[in-house]
Design an enzyme around this catalytic site. Structure first.
Site, PDB file in Angstrom:
ATOM      1  N   GLU A 174      50.515  25.703  46.079  1.00 54.74           N
ATOM      2  CA  GLU A 174      49.535  25.733  47.170  1.00 54.74           C
ATOM      3  C   GLU A 174      48.315  26.583  46.798  1.00 54.74           C
ATOM      4  O   GLU A 174      48.002  27.556  47.483  1.00 54.74           O
ATOM      5  CB  GLU A 174      50.181  26.323  48.431  1.00 54.74           C
ATOM      6  CG  GLU A 174      51.404  25.592  48.926  1.00 54.74           C
ATOM      7  CD  GLU A 174      52.112  26.320  50.065  1.00 54.74           C
ATOM      8  OE1 GLU A 174      51.809  27.509  50.324  1.00 54.74           O
ATOM      9  OE2 GLU A 174      52.980  25.690  50.690  1.00 54.74           O
ATOM     10  N   PRO A 175      47.607  26.244  45.727  1.00 53.76           N
ATOM     11  CA  PRO A 175      46.443  27.071  45.378  1.00 53.76           C
ATOM     12  C   PRO A 175      45.276  26.812  46.333  1.00 53.76           C
ATOM     13  O   PRO A 175      45.066  25.677  46.770  1.00 53.76           O
ATOM     14  CB  PRO A 175      46.091  26.579  43.966  1.00 53.76           C
ATOM     15  CG  PRO A 175      46.511  25.140  43.966  1.00 53.76           C
ATOM     16  CD  PRO A 175      47.736  25.072  44.841  1.00 53.76           C
ATOM     17  N   GLY A 176      44.556  27.841  46.655  1.00 51.48           N
ATOM     18  CA  GLY A 176      43.366  27.695  47.491  1.00 51.48           C
ATOM     19  C   GLY A 176      42.152  28.263  46.775  1.00 51.48           C
ATOM     20  O   GLY A 176      41.303  27.557  46.222  1.00 51.48           O
ATOM     21  N   ARG A 177      42.128  29.598  46.697  1.00 47.33           N
ATOM     22  CA  ARG A 177      40.992  30.311  46.108  1.00 47.33           C
ATOM     23  C   ARG A 177      40.711  29.866  44.675  1.00 47.33           C
ATOM     24  O   ARG A 177      39.550  29.702  44.283  1.00 47.33           O
ATOM     25  CB  ARG A 177      41.336  31.807  46.124  1.00 47.33           C
ATOM     26  CG  ARG A 177      40.207  32.727  45.758  1.00 47.33           C
ATOM     27  CD  ARG A 177      40.715  34.148  45.533  1.00 47.33           C
ATOM     28  NE  ARG A 177      41.601  34.642  46.554  1.00 47.33           N
ATOM     29  CZ  ARG A 177      41.214  35.345  47.629  1.00 47.33           C
ATOM     30  NH1 ARG A 177      39.956  35.629  47.813  1.00 47.33           N
ATOM     31  NH2 ARG A 177      42.111  35.760  48.516  1.00 47.33           N
ATOM     32  N   CYS A 210      24.055  43.539  64.237  1.00 46.11           N
ATOM     33  CA  CYS A 210      23.946  44.915  64.727  1.00 46.11           C
ATOM     34  C   CYS A 210      25.233  45.701  64.536  1.00 46.11           C
ATOM     35  O   CYS A 210      25.873  46.132  65.505  1.00 46.11           O
ATOM     36  CB  CYS A 210      23.518  44.876  66.186  1.00 46.11           C
ATOM     37  SG  CYS A 210      21.963  44.007  66.349  1.00 46.11           S
ATOM     38  N   GLU A 211      25.645  45.833  63.302  1.00 41.99           N
ATOM     39  CA  GLU A 211      26.796  46.663  62.948  1.00 41.99           C
ATOM     40  C   GLU A 211      26.533  47.245  61.572  1.00 41.99           C
ATOM     41  O   GLU A 211      26.100  46.524  60.665  1.00 41.99           O
ATOM     42  CB  GLU A 211      28.078  45.828  62.855  1.00 41.99           C
ATOM     43  CG  GLU A 211      28.472  45.196  64.151  1.00 41.99           C
ATOM     44  CD  GLU A 211      29.983  45.132  64.345  1.00 41.99           C
ATOM     45  OE1 GLU A 211      30.727  45.860  63.662  1.00 41.99           O
ATOM     46  OE2 GLU A 211      30.384  44.339  65.202  1.00 41.99           O
ATOM     47  N   TYR A 235      37.400  43.121  54.237  1.00 43.18           N
ATOM     48  CA  TYR A 235      38.306  43.647  53.208  1.00 43.18           C
ATOM     49  C   TYR A 235      37.636  44.687  52.293  1.00 43.18           C
ATOM     50  O   TYR A 235      38.300  45.243  51.417  1.00 43.18           O
ATOM     51  CB  TYR A 235      38.808  42.510  52.305  1.00 43.18           C
ATOM     52  CG  TYR A 235      39.362  41.299  53.016  1.00 43.18           C
ATOM     53  CD1 TYR A 235      40.491  41.383  53.817  1.00 43.18           C
ATOM     54  CD2 TYR A 235      38.759  40.047  52.871  1.00 43.18           C
ATOM     55  CE1 TYR A 235      41.006  40.261  54.454  1.00 43.18           C
ATOM     56  CE2 TYR A 235      39.269  38.917  53.491  1.00 43.18           C
ATOM     57  CZ  TYR A 235      40.386  39.034  54.290  1.00 43.18           C
ATOM     58  OH  TYR A 235      40.895  37.923  54.907  1.00 43.18           O
ATOM     59  N   TYR A 276      37.378  30.883  51.543  1.00 47.95           N
ATOM     60  CA  TYR A 276      37.375  31.908  52.593  1.00 47.95           C
ATOM     61  C   TYR A 276      35.962  32.380  52.922  1.00 47.95           C
ATOM     62  O   TYR A 276      35.743  33.537  53.238  1.00 47.95           O
ATOM     63  CB  TYR A 276      38.298  33.078  52.202  1.00 47.95           C
ATOM     64  CG  TYR A 276      39.685  32.613  51.814  1.00 47.95           C
ATOM     65  CD1 TYR A 276      40.514  32.031  52.759  1.00 47.95           C
ATOM     66  CD2 TYR A 276      40.147  32.699  50.494  1.00 47.95           C
ATOM     67  CE1 TYR A 276      41.778  31.557  52.412  1.00 47.95           C
ATOM     68  CE2 TYR A 276      41.404  32.223  50.136  1.00 47.95           C
ATOM     69  CZ  TYR A 276      42.219  31.655  51.107  1.00 47.95           C
ATOM     70  OH  TYR A 276      43.463  31.185  50.767  1.00 47.95           O
ATOM     71  N   ARG A 281      34.076  38.451  54.259  1.00 50.99           N
ATOM     72  CA  ARG A 281      34.995  39.116  53.339  1.00 50.99           C
ATOM     73  C   ARG A 281      34.592  40.558  52.984  1.00 50.99           C
ATOM     74  O   ARG A 281      35.440  41.447  53.023  1.00 50.99           O
ATOM     75  CB  ARG A 281      35.182  38.295  52.048  1.00 50.99           C
ATOM     76  CG  ARG A 281      35.719  36.878  52.286  1.00 50.99           C
ATOM     77  CD  ARG A 281      36.147  36.172  51.013  1.00 50.99           C
ATOM     78  NE  ARG A 281      37.349  36.747  50.466  1.00 50.99           N
ATOM     79  CZ  ARG A 281      37.406  37.534  49.436  1.00 50.99           C
ATOM     80  NH1 ARG A 281      36.306  37.806  48.756  1.00 50.99           N
ATOM     81  NH2 ARG A 281      38.533  38.063  49.032  1.00 50.99           N
TER      82      ARG A 281
HETATM   83  N1  LLP Z   1      49.937  29.175  50.870  1.00 51.12           N
HETATM   84  C1  LLP Z   1      50.084  29.960  51.954  1.00 51.12           C
HETATM   85  C2  LLP Z   1      51.296  29.832  52.776  1.00 51.12           C
HETATM   86  C3  LLP Z   1      49.070  30.881  52.284  1.00 51.12           C
HETATM   87  O1  LLP Z   1      49.221  31.662  53.340  1.00 51.12           O
HETATM   88  C4  LLP Z   1      47.919  30.981  51.470  1.00 51.12           C
HETATM   89  C5  LLP Z   1      46.837  31.929  51.784  1.00 51.12           C
HETATM   90  C6  LLP Z   1      47.806  30.118  50.370  1.00 51.12           C
HETATM   91  C7  LLP Z   1      48.848  29.235  50.093  1.00 51.12           C
HETATM   92  C8  LLP Z   1      46.613  30.106  49.459  1.00 51.12           C
HETATM   93  O2  LLP Z   1      46.454  31.317  48.787  1.00 51.12           O
HETATM   94  P1  LLP Z   1      45.339  31.423  47.633  1.00 51.12           P
HETATM   95  O3  LLP Z   1      45.781  30.533  46.502  1.00 51.12           O
HETATM   96  O4  LLP Z   1      44.038  30.996  48.200  1.00 51.12           O
HETATM   97  O5  LLP Z   1      45.352  32.856  47.255  1.00 51.12           O
HETATM   98  N2  LLP Z   1      41.052  35.420  53.804  1.00 51.12           N
HETATM   99  C9  LLP Z   1      41.601  36.072  52.627  1.00 51.12           C
HETATM  100  C10 LLP Z   1      42.697  35.268  51.979  1.00 51.12           C
HETATM  101  C11 LLP Z   1      43.840  34.935  52.899  1.00 51.12           C
HETATM  102  C12 LLP Z   1      44.871  34.064  52.265  1.00 51.12           C
HETATM  103  C13 LLP Z   1      45.863  33.588  53.286  1.00 51.12           C
HETATM  104  N3  LLP Z   1      46.888  32.736  52.782  1.00 51.12           N
HETATM  105  C14 LLP Z   1      40.457  36.378  51.672  1.00 51.12           C
HETATM  106  O6  LLP Z   1      39.304  36.062  51.997  1.00 51.12           O
HETATM  107  O7  LLP Z   1      40.674  36.975  50.622  1.00 51.12           O
END
Ligand code: LLP
Length: 419
Positions: free
Chosen positions: A276-279, A344-345, A319, A373, A315
């Site tokens: 499940e890659p996202g970033r 305004c912060e 963070y 994100y 972000r």
């Molecule tokens: N699978 C599950 C169940 C997840 O909760 C997440 C991310 C992913 C996959 C994807 O993770 P990745 O490969 O993108 O690292 N908003 C934060 C990141 C929150 C990630 C939440 N879950 C940021 O901007 O760094």
């Protein structure tokens, strides 16, 4: 690796000058590179080429734009969704239900029903209560839900606390020592077919060791489940691989390093692996393009005030993390600037005391690595409309999400007639 480069003194996204997009679409605007998305998708698939039929499900939360999902679907990706909205977007992008997995710690009955009616591949169950509700919903729908139990392996991912998900104290998953009992209960419940286990320990990981530790725990669990007579045919290894945000820092492990580790650790599991890659896929494929509204000299420091703010890219505020800031038409020399938005912060700050190439009022700048994100976490604080998104592919580009208008923003409020 991305396709945002300075050519003839001006930064381009692939073959399109960012200045042209700024003129035609306005700023702030998210700009994504199709070539970079495709490249990242292929590199990840390549890294897993030693595995038997892996399913790569893009974590839709990272970038849910339907055009982005469609492109990734064309690259063979499925989707990892955590809400009905994300599921609908994946389906709207043409991603087949058999490639969609539904994760998340608080699925409602309505979301479960929608997922079952859509016929998605799998729901990752995160608690006893959720399993029993899903059984009732599936039985009422006259269907059987294929589920994986999301395990909380109690592993410290070594990343920011706010995006760590695999420690015992985190809300995610079922504690390892309760999984076998829950799996057995699942096998006996109406409307449920347990087919595997899942884990996701955190995001922006710079070390493979915690991932390996979590996977090793899953492997041992698979063995115990099978010894108890259970069927285990899929294991979902989640996402989490880190990407470079700060060019001064060492690089994170490569997808190839990750793939080699997975191959080694999962040898002999005899399951279909899911990811499940996202970033990793979307992060470096996007920038937030903004214009300098003014350069302000304070009593102790200089502020570069952009037309983008924390509501557009939260972000750094949320963070405290680093996004590289680059001028679109870099001038010679350097300046030390605190780069802020107009909200305004005091926390509306993209960088504090950062050395950048000098910028002046009216210049364009890019907040780099904003494809994951970024737009998805935007809001309308200070009544600032949601910014548009643009997809570049070679020499062409399209607006893939229109700028919200002030009329839409204000018009969504309803004033009771009794006021
Ligand atoms: N699978 C599950 C169940 C997840 O909760 C997440 C991310 C992913 C996959 C994807 O993770 P990745 O490969 O993108 O690292 N908003 C934060 C990141 C929150 C990630 C939440 N879950 C940021 O901007 O760094």
């Amino acid at each position: 690796m991305d396709f945002f480069e300075v050519k003839d003194g001006r930064m381009h996204a692939e073959g399109v000058a960012l200045a042209r997009i700024a003129d035609e679409v306005g700023t702030p605007v998210y700009v994504y590179s199709a070539g970079t998305l495709r490249r990242h998708a292929r590199v990840f698939h390549e890294a897993l080429s030693g595995l038997d039929r892996p399913l790569v499900a893009f974590a839709v939360k990272a970038n849910p734009n339907v055009a982005v999902l469609k492109l990734l679907g064309q690259e063979g990706f499925g989707a990892d969704v955590v809400s009905e909205g994300e599921m609908r977007r994946a389906l709207a992008a043409g991603i087949a239900p058999e490639r969609i997995v539904f994760s998340g710690v608080g699925k409602t009955d309505g979301e479960m029903r929608a997922a079952l009616e859509a016929g998605i591949l799998q729901l990752n169950v995160e608690s006893e209560g959720e399993l029993r509700r899903l059984s009732a919903v599936a039985a009422a729908c006259g269907t059987t839900a294929e589920i994986a139990i999301r395990v909380n392996p109690d592993v410290d991912a070594g990343t920011l606390a706010k995006i760590s998900t695999g420690k015992a104290e985190n809300k995610f998953g079922v504690p390892l020592d309760r999984v076998e009992a829950l799996y057995a209960e699942a096998a006996a419940l109406p409307g449920i077919r347990p087919i595997g286990v899942a884990a996701h320990i955190g995001s922006q990981l710079f070390d493979l060791a915690p991932l390996e530790a979590a996977y090793a725990k899953l492997g041992a669990l698979v063995g115990r489940l099978r010894s108890a007579g259970q069927v285990v045919s899929r294991v979902d290894l989640g996402g989490g691989l880190g990407i470079p945000y700060d060019p001064k820092l060492p690089l994170p492990p490569s997808p190839a390093d990750y793939g080699a580790m997975v191959e080694r650790v999962t040898k002999g599991w005899d399951v279909r692996l899911m990811f499940e890659p996202g970033r990793l896929i979307a992060g470096n494929a996007g920038v937030l393009l903004a214009r300098v509204v003014t350069v302000k000299t304070g009593a102790t420091r200089s502020f570069v005030v952009l037309d983008a703010a924390m509501n557009d890219l939260i972000r750094p505020t949320l963070y405290g993390v680093y996004h590289d800031i680059r001028a679109v038409e870099p001038r010679a020399g350097e300046m030390v600037a605190t780069v802020v938005g107009p909200v305004c912060e005091t926390g509306d700050m993209f960088a504090e005391g950062r050395t950048i190439t000098p910028v002046e009022e009216g210049d364009l700048v890019c907040l780099m690595t904003a494809g994951a994100y970024g737009a998805t976490m935007a809001g309308t604080y200070n009544s600032r409309p949601l910014v548009p998104e643009v997809l570049v592919d070679g020499d062409r580009y399209s607006v893939i999400r229109a700028r919200q208008t002030i009329e839409e923003l204000v018009g969504a409020d309803l004033v009771p007639e009794w006021l």
